[in-house]
Design an enzyme around this catalytic site. Sequence first.
Site, mmCIF file in Angstrom:
data_model
loop_
_atom_site.group_PDB
_atom_site.id
_atom_site.type_symbol
_atom_site.label_atom_id
_atom_site.label_comp_id
_atom_site.label_asym_id
_atom_site.label_seq_id
_atom_site.Cartn_x
_atom_site.Cartn_y
_atom_site.Cartn_z
ATOM 1 N N HIS A 279 0.892 -1.278 -0.032
ATOM 2 C CA HIS A 279 -0.105 -0.090 0.014
ATOM 3 C C HIS A 279 0.839 1.360 0.002
ATOM 4 C CE1 HIS A 279 -3.900 -1.856 0.737
ATOM 5 N NE2 HIS A 279 -3.115 -2.873 1.093
ATOM 6 N N ASP B 36 -6.276 5.760 1.191
ATOM 7 C CA ASP B 36 -6.064 4.450 0.778
ATOM 8 C C ASP B 36 -7.441 3.623 1.001
ATOM 9 O OD1 ASP B 36 -3.915 1.913 0.583
ATOM 10 O OD2 ASP B 36 -5.534 1.142 1.748
HETATM 11 C C1 G50 Z 1 -6.216 -8.826 1.695
HETATM 12 C C2 G50 Z 1 -7.073 -9.683 1.941
HETATM 13 C C3 G50 Z 1 -8.310 -9.698 0.924
HETATM 14 C C4 G50 Z 1 -8.381 -8.652 0.120
HETATM 15 C C5 G50 Z 1 -6.993 -7.626 -0.120
HETATM 16 C C6 G50 Z 1 -6.157 -7.888 0.707
HETATM 17 C C7 G50 Z 1 -7.133 -6.480 -1.005
HETATM 18 C C8 G50 Z 1 -8.225 -6.076 -1.909
HETATM 19 C C9 G50 Z 1 -8.349 -4.633 -1.850
HETATM 20 O O1 G50 Z 1 -5.097 -6.932 0.846
HETATM 21 O O2 G50 Z 1 -5.806 -5.907 -1.020
HETATM 22 C C10 G50 Z 1 -9.302 -4.083 -0.705
HETATM 23 C C11 G50 Z 1 -8.707 -4.353 0.409
HETATM 24 C C12 G50 Z 1 -9.591 -3.932 1.798
HETATM 25 C C13 G50 Z 1 -10.860 -3.274 1.559
HETATM 26 C C14 G50 Z 1 -11.168 -3.100 0.201
HETATM 27 C C15 G50 Z 1 -10.421 -3.570 -0.813
HETATM 28 O O3 G50 Z 1 -11.535 -2.780 2.363
HETATM 29 O O4 G50 Z 1 -7.315 -10.845 2.832
HETATM 30 O O5 G50 Z 1 -9.498 -8.440 -0.641
#
Ligand code: G50
Length: 461
Positions: free
Chosen positions: A20, A119
């Site tokens: 991130h 973010d």
């Molecule tokens: C980890 C996980 C599931 C997941 C993601 C992870 C993402 C997807 C992007 O990093 O990065 C995202 C994350 C959080 C959110 C919305 C979108 O609230 O285990 O999807």
Amino acid sequence: MSDSSSAPHIALLPSSGMGHLTPFLRLAASLVSNCNCHVTLITIQPTVSLSESQLISNFCSSFPQITPKQFQLLPFDPSTAHSQDPFFLHMESIRRSAHLLSPVLSSPASPPLNTLIIDITLTSAFLPVTSNLNISSYILFTSSAKMLSLCVYFTKILESSTESNEYFEIPGTSPLPISSVPPVLFDLSSLFTCHFIENGSKLVESNGILINTLESLESETLAALNDGKVVDGLPPVISIGPLVPCEFEKSSVSSPLRWLDNEQRGSVVYVSFGSRTAMGRAQIRELAVGLVESECRFLWVVKDKKVDREEEEGLEIILGNELMQKVKEKGLVLKEWVDQEGILSHSSVGGFVSHCGWNSVTEAALYGVPILAWPQHGDQRINAGVVEENELGLWVKSWGWGDGQVLVKGEEIGKKIKELMNDGRLKLKAAHVKDIAKKAIEVDGTSKNGFSKFINSCNKL
Ligand code: G50
Ligand code: UDP
């Protein structure tokens, strides 16, 4: 792009983890260097990993014109968040400190602060801060547009009773296999899933969504999002990718480039699972066997600890003496943080065994390196789907998630790596994606135009 009298003042709020932080810093660098913007970087104290604090420090020395503002987190009791993942716990701690950001942002600034870029993981906690301060809010989505579609459409899926057992149908994207959906999303009581739902539904309240994707990799998905086919009232989704790796990322990292200099063109397979994926020891052993059996030269970054790198125990103990000797004969193994951009852009590298973290996918696209996708968790199977659809790589779906349920045997890994490295068609396809990616970041390219659109809309608000 913009003269400094009309250039907006933009603050950026990254979330936890290099996956991130890195795109946020690349975005900040572009806003300052290419768009003449005034930029404030919110630096969260403390960070989870040493890599993050070092990167912030390198960034701040490289860009003295950027104002860093410290955001000190409240003390946090991890037992209240029901998770073992240090990055998730940190994200939760940032969310719970959201009310402390107002005073940090409201100190007088010249020119006055115009926009906060938040973010995606922090969206629902921080949108109220921007609305109270009367500044505009943009979200940076650090994953693929396919993942964004799932994020904004997820509540509709939950409400619908007509879904098949095998696929989610989301307008604008190919049917999404249920087996690709991040497993955590099936646990509706998990905090991550609650925030995922909240973040997805609050996106309509932001002024826009910046996404680090290459427009042409995901044009239909992006069009559907922007045409209101996924949800009504979504603000503009602006593709600004691929965000380009920068010089400041290189300092104080290990560089195996000299080793690569002595290898033949396109002969080395680079193996890395990103910054936060620790592979189980049995799988590490099989991967070592696979690399030896592939008969290719390899550059392998081993990680068996989530945060930073494990120093205490050598790979030799995991592999045993005999296998370790074979590995050393055929390739280079590293345990530390490496200059991934330097590796992917090196002419000796001809393939990338990757977990498909979205930054790694965009970097492979930018340098035209074919991927053997081996997604491990989270959004990575969805990203692997984008890789496969664009023929930027191969993906063996039966290898499953990196949760230890499937132990992929060395022999199979070796065969697939051979296939990756000898697939001429894939090489051509990847070279084509590279051309498109390079065009995207040139004048009048999709990334450059995305930046202009964003700056213009900031100035109108
Ligand atoms: C980890 C996980 C599931 C997941 C993601 C992870 C993402 C997807 C992007 O990093 O990065 C995202 C994350 C959080 C959110 C919305 C979108 O609230 O285990 O999807
Ligand atoms: N990275 C790097 N050196 C390493 C490990 C990772 O430069 O040793 C960079 C990589 O280039 C990418 C980011 O860290 O920009 C990792 O993000 P990604 O989304 O690929 O995966 P994550 O680490 O979030 O799972």
